[in-house]
Design an enzyme around this catalytic site. Structure first.
Site, PDB file in Angstrom:
ATOM      1  NE  ARG A 177      -3.768   0.183   2.388  1.00 12.09           N
ATOM      2  CZ  ARG A 177      -4.548   0.550   3.407  1.00 12.09           C
ATOM      3  NH1 ARG A 177      -4.535  -0.144   4.541  1.00 12.09           N
ATOM      4  NH2 ARG A 177      -5.327   1.595   3.300  1.00 12.09           N
ATOM      5  CB  CYS A 235      -2.342   3.959   9.605  1.00 13.53           C
ATOM      6  SG  CYS A 235      -3.686   4.603  10.638  1.00 13.53           S
TER       7      CYS A 235
END
Length: 279
Positions: A177, A235
Site C-alpha cells: 500500500r 496509517c
C-alpha cells in the site's frame, strides 16, 4: 508509565483494592462487529468500547478521514459510562495485537487521562494464560472523566508534510500500500511524499505480543527515529497509527499522530502523492 501491561500484571491489578477500568475494543476493519465476541466472553468487568460509535465521529468523506476524532464531550460521556475517572487506571484490550485498543489509549491520553495502558496480547493472551472470562454485561459505570484536549501531539496535513521533509514521518500501512501497488480501502494509492515505511504488523510476534523494546528501538533508529527526534506516524485512517505512537513511546520515542492519515490526505486532490519507496 509504561503504556503496555502484561497479563500477570493485569491479573494482580484486578485483585487490588482499586482495580483498573477495563475497555474491550475488539474491532477489525472490514470484519464482523466486535460486540458479539464481547458478549460471548470478555475480561471480568470490562465495558465494550465501540470503535465507530464511541471512539470515532461519523465520517464525512472529508479531510478528517475515515475515522474522525470523536467530539470531546461525546467521547467523555462514553468513557464515563464505562466508569472512567481521572484518578483510576484504565486498561484497554482487543483481540490480540493491540491495534484497536491503542485507539482508546491514544484518545484517553489526548483528552488528558495519563493512567492508561494496553494489554499486551489482548484477549487471546489473557485466555492463553488461564485467566477467567465473563459473559455478563457489567452495570453502567459512573465515571467523572472530563476531556481536556491536547495531551498528545497531533499533526495537521501541512505539519505532516513538513515532518516528512525535515523529520521522520512513518507510514505504518502494508508495504504494498505504501508503494502504491495496491489500495484495498481508499480510492487513491500511494503515500505522503518523504514518508518512510514500517508496517505495524512487523512490531509484534506470535500471538500479537510486542517484540522487545530493544529490537524495535533498533528498527526505529534505522528510520532515523531516535529519542528527541521529530517523529510522526500515520496509517489509513488514524487507528493503526495510534498503535505506532504507543509502541514508539514504549521505545522512548515521542511521536505525533496525523489522525486523518491517508484517507484524510487524499481528500484534497491538490496534495501530492508518491508511489515509489523513494517518495
Amino acid at each position: 508509565m509504561n503504556p503496555v501491561i502484561d497479563t500477570t500484571e493485569l491479573a494482580a491489578a484486578l485483585r487490588s483494592a482499586e482495580p483498573p477500568v477495563l475497555l474491550d475494543v475488539r474491532y477489525r476493519l472490514g470484519g464482523p462487529h466486535g460486540l458479539p465476541a464481547y458478549r460471548a466472553g470478555h475480561l471480568p468487568g470490562a465495558h465494550f468500547a465501540d470503535m465507530d460509535a464511541e471512539l470515532s465521529a461519523k465520517p464525512g468523506g472529508d479531510e478528517r478521514g475515515r475515522h474522525p476524532l470523536p467530539d470531546p464531550e461525546d467521547f467523555a460521556a462514553a468513557m464515563r459510562r464505562a466508569g472512567v475517572s481521572a484518578d483510576r487506571d484504565v486498561v484497554a484490550y482487543d483481540a490480540a495485537d493491540g491495534i484497536a485498543a491503542s485507539r482508546a489509549w491514544w484518545l484517553l491520553r489526548y483528552f488528558g487521562h495519563e493512567r492508561v495502558r494496553v494489554l499486551d496480547g489482548g484477549y487471546a493472551a489473557w485466555v492463553a494464560a488461564g485467566h477467567p472470562v465473563d459473559a455478563s454485561d457489567p452495570e453502567p459505570g459512573a465515571g467523572d472523566f472530563t476531556p481536556v484536549p491536547g495531551g498528545m501531539p497531533l499533526l495537521d496535513a501541512d505539519e505532516a508534510a513538513q515532518l516528512a521533509r525535515d523529520g521522520v514521518l512513518i507510514d505504518v500501512r502494508a508495504a504494498e500500500r505504501f508503494r502504491g501497488e495496491t489500495e484495498p480501502v481508499d480510492p487513491v494509492a500511494g503515500h505522503i511524499p518523504g514518508a518512510v515505511n514500517m508496517p505495524e504488523t512487523s512490531v509484534a510476534g506470535p500471538g500479537g505480543l510486542l517484540l522487545g523494546a530493544d529490537v524495535l528501538r533498533e528498527r526505529y533508529e534505522a528510520l532515523g527515529a531516535f529519542p528527541g527526534a521529530r517523529v510522526g506516524a500515520y496509517c489509513g485512517s488514524g487507528v493503526t497509527a495510534a498503535h505506532a505512537v504507543l509502541v514508539l513511546e514504549r521505545s522512548g520515542i515521542e511521536a505525533a499522530l496525523y489522525a486523518p492519515s491517508w484517507s484524510g490526505w487524499i481528500a484534497d486532490p491538490r496534495r501530492p502523492v508518491a508511489v515509489d519507496p523513494a517518495g
